[in-house]
Scaffold this motif. Structure first.
Motif, PDB file in Angstrom:
ATOM      1  N   UNK A 194     -25.836 -90.240  37.568  1.00 26.03           N
ATOM      2  CA  UNK A 194     -24.726 -89.276  38.642  1.00 26.03           C
ATOM      3  C   UNK A 194     -24.978 -88.507  39.764  1.00 26.03           C
ATOM      4  N   UNK A 195     -25.865 -87.658  39.803  1.00 26.34           N
ATOM      5  CA  UNK A 195     -26.043 -87.072  40.599  1.00 26.34           C
ATOM      6  C   UNK A 195     -26.940 -87.480  42.122  1.00 26.34           C
ATOM      7  N   UNK A 196     -27.423 -89.780  41.234  1.00 25.08           N
ATOM      8  CA  UNK A 196     -27.951 -89.969  43.056  1.00 25.08           C
ATOM      9  C   UNK A 196     -26.647 -90.430  43.932  1.00 25.08           C
ATOM     10  N   UNK A 197     -27.567 -90.788  45.082  1.00 29.79           N
ATOM     11  CA  UNK A 197     -26.518 -91.475  46.418  1.00 29.79           C
ATOM     12  C   UNK A 197     -25.496 -92.607  46.118  1.00 29.79           C
ATOM     13  N   UNK A 198     -24.359 -92.352  46.227  1.00 30.59           N
ATOM     14  CA  UNK A 198     -23.711 -93.267  45.482  1.00 30.59           C
ATOM     15  C   UNK A 198     -24.061 -94.455  46.732  1.00 30.59           C
ATOM     16  N   UNK A 199     -24.796 -94.437  47.484  1.00 33.28           N
ATOM     17  CA  UNK A 199     -24.984 -95.740  48.287  1.00 33.28           C
ATOM     18  C   UNK A 199     -25.712 -96.278  47.638  1.00 33.28           C
ATOM     19  N   UNK A 200     -26.825 -95.349  46.799  1.00 35.98           N
ATOM     20  CA  UNK A 200     -28.138 -95.894  46.109  1.00 35.98           C
ATOM     21  C   UNK A 200     -27.678 -96.342  45.114  1.00 35.98           C
ATOM     22  N   UNK A 201     -27.008 -95.900  44.580  1.00 35.05           N
ATOM     23  CA  UNK A 201     -26.473 -96.442  42.959  1.00 35.05           C
ATOM     24  C   UNK A 201     -25.688 -97.660  43.166  1.00 35.05           C
ATOM     25  N   UNK A 202     -25.118 -98.280  44.160  1.00 35.80           N
ATOM     26  CA  UNK A 202     -24.685 -98.999  44.723  1.00 35.80           C
ATOM     27  C   UNK A 202     -25.637-100.266  44.934  1.00 35.80           C
ATOM     28  N   UNK A 203     -26.531 -99.916  45.425  1.00 37.15           N
ATOM     29  CA  UNK A 203     -27.158-100.830  46.041  1.00 37.15           C
ATOM     30  C   UNK A 203     -28.480-101.585  44.752  1.00 37.15           C
ATOM     31  N   UNK A 204     -28.323 -99.998  43.984  1.00 32.32           N
ATOM     32  CA  UNK A 204     -29.221-100.711  42.188  1.00 32.32           C
ATOM     33  C   UNK A 204     -28.028-101.475  41.605  1.00 32.32           C
ATOM     34  N   UNK A 205     -27.270-101.208  41.528  1.00 31.95           N
ATOM     35  CA  UNK A 205     -26.420-102.268  40.504  1.00 31.95           C
ATOM     36  C   UNK A 205     -26.669-103.175  41.493  1.00 31.95           C
ATOM     37  N   UNK A 222     -39.484-102.206  37.432  1.00 30.39           N
ATOM     38  CA  UNK A 222     -38.604-101.651  38.742  1.00 30.39           C
ATOM     39  C   UNK A 222     -37.232-101.777  38.292  1.00 30.39           C
ATOM     40  N   UNK A 223     -37.777-102.570  37.053  1.00 32.23           N
ATOM     41  CA  UNK A 223     -35.452-103.042  37.100  1.00 32.23           C
ATOM     42  C   UNK A 223     -35.265-102.075  35.733  1.00 32.23           C
ATOM     43  N   UNK A 224     -36.138-101.328  35.251  1.00 32.73           N
ATOM     44  CA  UNK A 224     -35.618-100.009  34.443  1.00 32.73           C
ATOM     45  C   UNK A 224     -35.427 -98.401  35.578  1.00 32.73           C
ATOM     46  N   UNK A 225     -36.133 -99.025  36.982  1.00 26.56           N
ATOM     47  CA  UNK A 225     -35.877 -97.971  37.809  1.00 26.56           C
ATOM     48  C   UNK A 225     -34.461 -98.154  38.380  1.00 26.56           C
ATOM     49  N   UNK A 226     -34.992 -99.325  38.910  1.00 25.69           N
ATOM     50  CA  UNK A 226     -33.166 -99.970  39.444  1.00 25.69           C
ATOM     51  C   UNK A 226     -31.963 -99.080  38.493  1.00 25.69           C
ATOM     52  N   UNK A 227     -31.876 -99.590  36.596  1.00 22.83           N
ATOM     53  CA  UNK A 227     -31.326 -99.557  36.049  1.00 22.83           C
ATOM     54  C   UNK A 227     -30.683 -97.555  36.558  1.00 22.83           C
ATOM     55  N   UNK A 228     -32.005 -96.506  36.137  1.00 26.64           N
ATOM     56  CA  UNK A 228     -31.851 -95.190  35.938  1.00 26.64           C
ATOM     57  C   UNK A 228     -31.469 -94.498  37.179  1.00 26.64           C
ATOM     58  N   UNK A 229     -31.180 -95.836  38.424  1.00 32.13           N
ATOM     59  CA  UNK A 229     -30.581 -95.034  40.397  1.00 32.13           C
ATOM     60  C   UNK A 229     -29.585 -95.187  40.284  1.00 32.13           C
ATOM     61  N   UNK A 230     -28.809 -96.390  39.272  1.00 31.94           N
ATOM     62  CA  UNK A 230     -27.989 -97.048  39.175  1.00 31.94           C
ATOM     63  C   UNK A 230     -26.668 -95.823  38.160  1.00 31.94           C
ATOM     64  N   UNK A 231     -27.236 -95.643  37.061  1.00 29.26           N
ATOM     65  CA  UNK A 231     -26.563 -94.179  36.249  1.00 29.26           C
ATOM     66  C   UNK A 231     -26.807 -93.744  36.532  1.00 29.26           C
TER      67      UNK A 231
END
Length: 144
Positions: free
Chosen positions: A56-67, A45-54
């Motif tokens: 560039x194609x992911x939604x900005x809101x999702x990237x912020x929440x993952x970060x 799950x931490x790896x998944x969050x890291x992938x979402x946070x980094x």
């Protein structure tokens, strides 16, 4: 079993008995199983969050929440400050504390005085009667 009138409504509605736990067996085992599964999946799950946070194609809101989730788990949540104004005299707390301290001081002085005086405690009336030479009350009663 009749309920007391002064018991809270929640106790009456749920049927809790005074002095008894509403959950005597603790948490149900299914919650413990879910916790264990989540702990086992943490690295993925931490790896998944890291992938979402980094990503560039992911939604900005999702990237912020993952970060934020990653930072919270890595560093802990940031401390929050709260502005609080405390007025100790508004509720009379300072006066109540001062009165309690004075009562304690007076009790300590009285206890110290009792500890210093040794011997029997004699009432003022008995002392006055013996000083005036009054006859013993026991003798009067035996004559009458």
């Amino acid at each position: 079993m009749a309920r007391k009138q002064n018991e809270p409504e929640a106790c009456k509605a749920r049927g809790f008995q005074k002095g008894r736990s509403g959950n005597p067996k603790g948490r149900p085992p299914i919650i413990r199983e879910v916790q264990e599964m989540a702990k086992d999946l943490t690295p993925a799950l931490i790896t998944n969050l890291f992938e979402i946070a980094t990503d560039d194609r992911a939604n900005a809101s999702a990237r912020v929440q993952a970060s934020v989730a990653l930072l919270d788990r890595g560093w802990g949540r940031p401390k929050q400050s709260v502005d609080v104004k405390v007025d100790h005299n508004a509720s009379g707390l300072a006066n109540a504390i001062a009165a309690a301290q004075e009562r304690m001081r007076l009790q300590a002085v009285e206890q110290q005085a009792v500890n210093i005086i040794e011997g029997e405690i004699v009432s003022d009336t008995a002392t006055a009667m013996s000083d005036a030479g009054s006859p013993d009350l026991g003798e009067q009663n035996s004559k009458g």
